[in-house]
Design an enzyme around this catalytic site. Sequence first.
Site, PDB file in Angstrom:
ATOM      1  N   ASP A   1      -5.976  -3.700   0.164  1.00 16.10           N
ATOM      2  CA  ASP A   1      -5.980  -3.390   1.595  1.00 16.10           C
ATOM      3  C   ASP A   1      -7.411  -3.151   2.076  1.00 16.10           C
ATOM      4  O   ASP A   1      -7.648  -2.350   2.984  1.00 16.10           O
ATOM      5  CB  ASP A   1      -5.087  -2.180   1.909  1.00 16.10           C
ATOM      6  CG  ASP A   1      -4.776  -2.057   3.396  1.00 16.10           C
ATOM      7  OD1 ASP A   1      -5.014  -3.031   4.135  1.00 16.10           O
ATOM      8  OD2 ASP A   1      -4.317  -0.980   3.810  1.00 16.10           O
TER       9      ASP A   1
ATOM     10  N   HIS B   1       0.818  -1.222   0.000  1.00 16.56           N
ATOM     11  CA  HIS B   1       0.000   0.000   0.000  1.00 16.56           C
ATOM     12  C   HIS B   1       0.849   1.269   0.000  1.00 16.56           C
ATOM     13  O   HIS B   1       0.769   2.076   0.911  1.00 16.56           O
ATOM     14  CB  HIS B   1      -1.020   0.005   1.153  1.00 16.56           C
ATOM     15  CG  HIS B   1      -0.518  -0.462   2.495  1.00 16.56           C
ATOM     16  ND1 HIS B   1       0.627   0.010   3.084  1.00 16.56           N
ATOM     17  CD2 HIS B   1      -1.031  -1.361   3.372  1.00 16.56           C
ATOM     18  CE1 HIS B   1       0.795  -0.575   4.247  1.00 16.56           C
ATOM     19  NE2 HIS B   1      -0.197  -1.418   4.440  1.00 16.56           N
TER      20      HIS B   1
HETATM   21  C1  NCD Z   1      -5.700  -2.362   8.458  1.00 15.46           C
HETATM   22  C2  NCD Z   1      -6.707  -3.131   9.307  1.00 15.46           C
HETATM   23  O1  NCD Z   1      -7.746  -2.573   9.644  1.00 15.46           O
HETATM   24  O2  NCD Z   1      -6.456  -4.297   9.617  1.00 15.46           O
HETATM   25  N1  NCD Z   1      -6.045  -0.982   8.436  1.00 15.46           N
HETATM   26  C3  NCD Z   1      -5.710  -0.076   7.481  1.00 15.46           C
HETATM   27  O3  NCD Z   1      -5.960   1.123   7.675  1.00 15.46           O
HETATM   28  N2  NCD Z   1      -5.140  -0.449   6.368  1.00 15.46           N
HETATM   29  C4  NCD Z   1      -4.353  -2.609   8.986  1.00 15.46           C
HETATM   30  C5  NCD Z   1      -3.283  -2.329   7.997  1.00 15.46           C
HETATM   31  O4  NCD Z   1      -3.070  -3.096   7.059  1.00 15.46           O
HETATM   32  O5  NCD Z   1      -2.588  -1.319   8.150  1.00 15.46           O
HETATM   33 ZN    ZN Z   2      -3.626  -3.850   5.368  1.00 13.40          ZN
END
Ligand code: NCD
Ligand code: ZN
Length: 350
Positions: free
Chosen positions: A252, A179
């Site tokens: 993500d 990401h």
């Molecule tokens: C993810 C989660 O909620 O598990 N949250 C996010 O903002 N991407 C955790 C992560 O991958 O950073």
């Molecule tokens: Zn994530």
Amino acid sequence: MPERNLTRLTLRRPDDWHLHLRDGDMLKAVLPETARHFGRAIVMPNLVPPVVTATQAAAYRARIMAALPAGMDFTPLMTLYLTEDTDPEDVRQAHASGSASAVKLYPAGATTNSASGVSDFEKVRPVLDVMAEIGMPLCVHGEVTDHAIDIFDREAVFIDRILKPIRKKVPDLRVVMEHVTTQDAVDYVRDSSKNLAATITTHHLIINRNHILAGGIKPHFYCLPVAKREAHRIALVQAAVSGDKRFFLGTDSAPHTDANKLMACGCAGIFSASNTMSCLAEVFEVAGRLGKLEAFTSLNGPAYYGLPPNEKTITLVKGDPVQYPARLETGDGPVTVFDPGFDLHWRVEV
Ligand code: NCD
Ligand code: ZN
């Protein structure tokens, strides 16, 4: 046919190289949203407690397969959560048996459920050496957790302080910077000659930090790494639509109930599994690069992971705006679906 006249686009079935499926009732609700369009996904291990061992990964995979509705075709690719106590031989065995495809590095405290992550990188060196030897990728949440570092700078600082030294010490380690949200990360990946790739999320191709903060705070756009300024979003779009093999989709998609998002200290995560392919088609069309969508969603990821692309295909059809439900009902409560802020003209025919 000139690209502007395209109304149908057939792609190899896409894969998601970074996905949160959770567990229990939430897993049941979100899994079909991904499995409807995607063939495979790299499944994040940040459950409570995290998925640390080969045995836990195999058990989690079994729970995912049990939650998959009959008739849906989907392969979860499991990950192990790297801790300072991870046993290199367990990682080797997980890879050999196919119970894990990658290892996930969270710097301790970086994000949701990352308390067990790594603080002392020398402690995980034996694991990284084994992974380099067997060619198992390390998926990296690339943000420092130092409170003195501004949250908008944490990715760029991570590259200099953590990632460059790791890659120098273990040059054969295959790394996926996950990401990515900055021009700095895009440049770093582009400048590397081997063993480095990056995933880009759907939402980071669409929102910048104004979407989160200007005109009222929008918790549903809050995720980690947090979206950066517009120039960075543009750099991400250029990387995604370029066709460069080192960039591929990792949504993500990270479901949290509305109750957990809309509070004084709301959770980080954007749920985009339902409408990702329609969002991406719009982004690539606006960039005049629909022809590169398949590379980003369906070809570059498997190539980096040493897997064949999916045999099946999906077809995107352009027409009147497609309506996706604004919320997904789950046993834990409603989860808001990512709102790109523009009409989606491409619907997915499977
Ligand atoms: C993810 C989660 O909620 O598990 N949250 C996010 O903002 N991407 C955790 C992560 O991958 O950073
Ligand atoms: Zn994530």
